[in-house]
Scaffold this motif. Structure first.
Motif, PDB file in Angstrom:
ATOM      1  N   LYS A 144      10.489  81.379  43.492  1.00 62.47           N
ATOM      2  CA  LYS A 144      11.401  81.983  42.564  1.00 62.47           C
ATOM      3  C   LYS A 144      12.602  82.563  43.629  1.00 62.47           C
ATOM      4  N   GLN A 145      12.110  82.777  44.827  1.00 63.01           N
ATOM      5  CA  GLN A 145      13.151  83.671  45.767  1.00 63.01           C
ATOM      6  C   GLN A 145      12.841  82.879  47.302  1.00 63.01           C
ATOM      7  N   ARG A 146      13.291  81.683  47.331  1.00 61.68           N
ATOM      8  CA  ARG A 146      13.008  81.055  48.647  1.00 61.68           C
ATOM      9  C   ARG A 146      13.306  81.802  49.762  1.00 61.68           C
ATOM     10  N   GLY A 147      12.186  81.881  50.779  1.00 59.47           N
ATOM     11  CA  GLY A 147      12.376  82.566  52.110  1.00 59.47           C
ATOM     12  C   GLY A 147      12.343  83.896  52.140  1.00 59.47           C
ATOM     13  N   ARG A 148      12.154  84.610  50.882  1.00 54.85           N
ATOM     14  CA  ARG A 148      11.887  85.993  50.917  1.00 54.85           C
ATOM     15  C   ARG A 148      10.934  86.562  51.738  1.00 54.85           C
ATOM     16  N   ASP A 149       9.328  86.050  51.609  1.00 55.29           N
ATOM     17  CA  ASP A 149       8.644  86.516  52.394  1.00 55.29           C
ATOM     18  C   ASP A 149       8.688  86.521  54.057  1.00 55.29           C
ATOM     19  N   PHE A 150       9.349  85.410  54.388  1.00 53.14           N
ATOM     20  CA  PHE A 150       9.420  85.068  55.750  1.00 53.14           C
ATOM     21  C   PHE A 150      10.766  86.275  56.097  1.00 53.14           C
ATOM     22  N   GLY A 151      11.583  86.488  55.275  1.00 56.24           N
ATOM     23  CA  GLY A 151      12.687  87.287  55.525  1.00 56.24           C
ATOM     24  C   GLY A 151      12.188  88.517  55.800  1.00 56.24           C
ATOM     25  N   VAL A 152      11.177  89.137  54.810  1.00 59.81           N
ATOM     26  CA  VAL A 152      10.348  90.420  55.076  1.00 59.81           C
ATOM     27  C   VAL A 152       9.996  90.528  56.375  1.00 59.81           C
ATOM     28  N   MET A 153       9.192  89.682  56.725  1.00 58.01           N
ATOM     29  CA  MET A 153       8.416  89.569  58.229  1.00 58.01           C
ATOM     30  C   MET A 153       9.521  89.528  59.212  1.00 58.01           C
ATOM     31  N   LEU A 154      10.437  88.907  59.149  1.00 55.14           N
ATOM     32  CA  LEU A 154      11.497  88.771  60.171  1.00 55.14           C
ATOM     33  C   LEU A 154      12.277  90.280  60.278  1.00 55.14           C
ATOM     34  N   ARG A 155      12.457  90.879  59.124  1.00 57.77           N
ATOM     35  CA  ARG A 155      13.100  91.918  59.309  1.00 57.77           C
ATOM     36  C   ARG A 155      12.072  93.255  59.672  1.00 57.77           C
ATOM     37  N   LYS A 237      19.856  97.393  53.632  1.00 58.72           N
ATOM     38  CA  LYS A 237      19.630  98.578  54.166  1.00 58.72           C
ATOM     39  C   LYS A 237      18.243  98.859  54.455  1.00 58.72           C
ATOM     40  N   ASP A 238      17.233  98.179  54.010  1.00 57.69           N
ATOM     41  CA  ASP A 238      15.863  98.534  54.413  1.00 57.69           C
ATOM     42  C   ASP A 238      15.024  97.202  53.738  1.00 57.69           C
ATOM     43  N   LEU A 239      13.805  97.407  53.902  1.00 61.32           N
ATOM     44  CA  LEU A 239      12.716  96.427  53.515  1.00 61.32           C
ATOM     45  C   LEU A 239      12.825  96.230  52.296  1.00 61.32           C
ATOM     46  N   VAL A 240      12.905  97.259  51.244  1.00 57.48           N
ATOM     47  CA  VAL A 240      12.949  97.151  49.924  1.00 57.48           C
ATOM     48  C   VAL A 240      14.123  96.282  49.400  1.00 57.48           C
ATOM     49  N   ASP A 241      15.401  96.429  50.045  1.00 55.71           N
ATOM     50  CA  ASP A 241      16.472  95.628  49.980  1.00 55.71           C
ATOM     51  C   ASP A 241      16.346  94.319  50.119  1.00 55.71           C
ATOM     52  N   VAL A 242      15.682  93.845  51.327  1.00 53.71           N
ATOM     53  CA  VAL A 242      15.250  92.489  51.770  1.00 53.71           C
ATOM     54  C   VAL A 242      14.553  92.142  50.652  1.00 53.71           C
ATOM     55  N   SER A 243      13.439  92.665  50.320  1.00 54.26           N
ATOM     56  CA  SER A 243      12.527  92.223  49.432  1.00 54.26           C
ATOM     57  C   SER A 243      13.264  91.868  47.883  1.00 54.26           C
ATOM     58  N   ASP A 244      14.094  92.722  47.593  1.00 52.54           N
ATOM     59  CA  ASP A 244      14.790  92.544  46.289  1.00 52.54           C
ATOM     60  C   ASP A 244      15.700  91.539  46.318  1.00 52.54           C
ATOM     61  N   LYS A 245      16.507  91.403  47.350  1.00 52.42           N
ATOM     62  CA  LYS A 245      17.941  90.626  47.294  1.00 52.42           C
ATOM     63  C   LYS A 245      17.992  89.355  48.285  1.00 52.42           C
ATOM     64  N   PHE A 246      17.056  89.352  49.340  1.00 55.67           N
ATOM     65  CA  PHE A 246      17.203  88.186  50.209  1.00 55.67           C
ATOM     66  C   PHE A 246      16.747  86.912  49.864  1.00 55.67           C
ATOM     67  N   GLU A 247      17.411  85.926  50.243  1.00 56.71           N
ATOM     68  CA  GLU A 247      17.096  84.428  49.897  1.00 56.71           C
ATOM     69  C   GLU A 247      17.834  83.593  50.759  1.00 56.71           C
ATOM     70  N   SER A 248      16.905  82.709  51.477  1.00 56.96           N
ATOM     71  CA  SER A 248      17.449  81.858  52.439  1.00 56.96           C
ATOM     72  C   SER A 248      16.274  80.749  52.561  1.00 56.96           C
ATOM     73  N   GLN A 249      17.101  79.519  53.111  1.00 57.09           N
ATOM     74  CA  GLN A 249      16.345  78.244  53.319  1.00 57.09           C
ATOM     75  C   GLN A 249      15.947  78.351  55.010  1.00 57.09           C
ATOM     76  N   PHE A 250      14.839  78.563  55.236  1.00 58.02           N
ATOM     77  CA  PHE A 250      14.229  78.651  56.700  1.00 58.02           C
ATOM     78  C   PHE A 250      13.795  77.165  57.015  1.00 58.02           C
ATOM     79  N   LEU A 251      14.131  76.783  57.988  1.00 53.94           N
ATOM     80  CA  LEU A 251      13.767  75.470  58.444  1.00 53.94           C
ATOM     81  C   LEU A 251      12.826  75.218  59.525  1.00 53.94           C
ATOM     82  N   SER A 252      12.014  74.189  59.917  1.00 59.03           N
ATOM     83  CA  SER A 252      11.066  74.106  60.529  1.00 59.03           C
ATOM     84  C   SER A 252      11.132  74.654  62.041  1.00 59.03           C
ATOM     85  N   SER A 253      12.165  74.778  62.616  1.00 57.49           N
ATOM     86  CA  SER A 253      12.266  75.679  63.926  1.00 57.49           C
ATOM     87  C   SER A 253      13.107  76.640  64.047  1.00 57.49           C
TER      88      SER A 253
END
Length: 412
Positions: A144-155, A237-253
């Motif tokens: 329901k929020q593609r890429g959020r989890d990996f975005g949190v890790m990257l941040r 601004k912080d991890l919570v902001d990423v968790s709430d709002k971030f969405e992106s399509q991360f490709l294989s590399s």
């Protein structure tokens, strides 16, 4: 810089087997090349009293007070030895975060999510290099929020001063006998020479030519489309902001430096693969031959089944047919922890000596992951041996990456 390693969620030691090119002698003695010194390891199974994976690790690598069998969340991270490389394969979980109730500025992740234990260790110990492994769906979760989890890790990694490279690797593309797709994540701290060396290159060059995955798992230089994602504090601004709002399509590399990520779908330059037939044993015991042929024929066949959802909605569930028995001239399908049980995903092979249909053996399951024969024959049942291999990685991948990391450390 010393080549010291901490292995988290160690299982039966897949990263160590790969990094140190481990073999077993005919008498069952572990033969380990001294490429890296593993100074600490943690393995704990919360759902069972028996600790088969840890017992196997101890049996193969020796009793040590630096091999720990306790809940990682209860370990004082300051007590973990300093190390140059942190490695581990961890589960794909819900990485969302929220503000604490008691402190509006505090941040908490969901209890039991193991990523936060990795994050805490990195925060306390700051190892120069990190190599992690996960299922490839990590890049797309949650649905329901593609890429959020990996975005949190990257941040998280960016906040701690790391750059990150990642690659989805199908082991069969690079000469191994199993079609096992996993995402490998390599992080390096800005204090390293390697970091300063890499940031002088374009993101495209790192992904296609210069990065650790590009050098060890080559891809064709024919990708034209790159996707970008910005997770810098100026945007979130912080991890919570990423968790709430971030969405992106991360490709294989991909590559992330200073909060900006670029990714692409790369095409592997494949090596001649090893086949399922090439790992099969001869003179297999009778207990591995299947008796319920009709059940497997049904499970492996195509089917359409009328079903009713919990909301009362009627629908037709359908699935296509699978090769039955499994083709011996191709790499094996991905092994699951349920291997050898009566289910659709279990491998069924035609025995080389008898032409009868059977399960793969525990040794064959070890071979599909590049472990030495009988690695898990340490007192656990066959069922548990299959379970261990269903959870393991193909050790040939960390073996290749370990050699490159060793070269990188030599230049530090």
């Amino acid at each position: 810089m010393k080549k010291t390693v901490v292995e988290l969620f160690a299982g039966v030691g897949g990263f160590r087997v790969g990094f140190n090119s481990v073999k077993l002698s005919k008498k069952g003695k572990t033969i380990e090349k001294p490429n890296f010194e593993f100074v600490w390891a943690n393995q704990w199974e919360p759902s069972t009293k028996s600790q088969d994976a840890f017992d196997c690790y101890q049996k193969r690598f020796g009793q040590s007070r630096n091999h720990t069998n306790e809940d990682i969340s209860k370990i004082d991270k300051k007590s973990i030895p300093n190390h140059s490389v942190l490695v581990g394969g961890f589960p794909c979980q819900d990485y969302s975060v929220a503000r604490t109730l008691s402190n509006e500025k505090g941040i908490q992740g969901k209890k039991g999510v193991l990523w936060w234990q990795i994050y805490e260790i990195l925060d306390v110990k700051r190892p120069p290099f990190v190599l992690l492994e996960n299922v490839d769906r990590l890049l797309k979760s949650p649905s329901k929020q593609r890429g959020r989890d990996f975005g949190v890790m990257l941040r998280c990694l960016d906040d701690l001063g790391y750059a990150v490279e990642w690659r989805v690797i199908n082991a069969a593309d690079y000469g191994f006998a199993q079609r096992r797709r996993r995402v490998f994540i390599f992080a390096y701290h800005k204090s390293t020479n390697y970091y300063n060396q890499m940031i002088d290159n374009s993101s495209e060059d790192i992904i296609m030519k210069k990065g650790i995955f590009a050098t060890e798992f080559r891809v064709y230089d024919n990708v034209k489309q790159f996707r970008a994602a910005d997770i810098r504090p100026e945007i979130y601004k912080d991890l919570v902001d990423v968790s709430d709002k971030f969405e992106s399509q991360f490709l294989s590399s991909g590559i992330m430096v200073e909060g900006i990520a670029f990714s692409a779908n790369t095409e592997p330059i494949t090596k001649k693969y090893k086949t399922l037939g090439q790992v099969l044993e001869r003179n297999v015991a009778e207990k591995y031959y299947i008796k319920n042929h009709e059940k497997f024929e049904y499970l492996k066949g195509s089917k359409k089944i009328d079903r009713v959802s919990i909301n009362g909605y009627k629908y037709v569930y359908s699935e296509g047919s699978m090769s039955y028995p499994d083709k011996l001239d191709l790499p094996a399908r991905t092994m699951l922890t349920s291997e050898s049980s009566v289910n659709r995903s279990t491998h069924v092979v035609k025995d080389l000596d008898t032409n009868r249909l059977r399960f793969i053996t525990p040794i064959e399951s070890e071979r599909l992951n590049n472990f030495p024969d009988e690695w898990t024959n340490t007192g656990m049942t066959d069922k548990r041996r299959y379970f261990m291999m269903g959870n393991a990685l193909v050790t040939g991948i960390p073996e290749k990456l370990g050699k490159r990391i060793s070269e990188i450390i030599d230049l530090e």
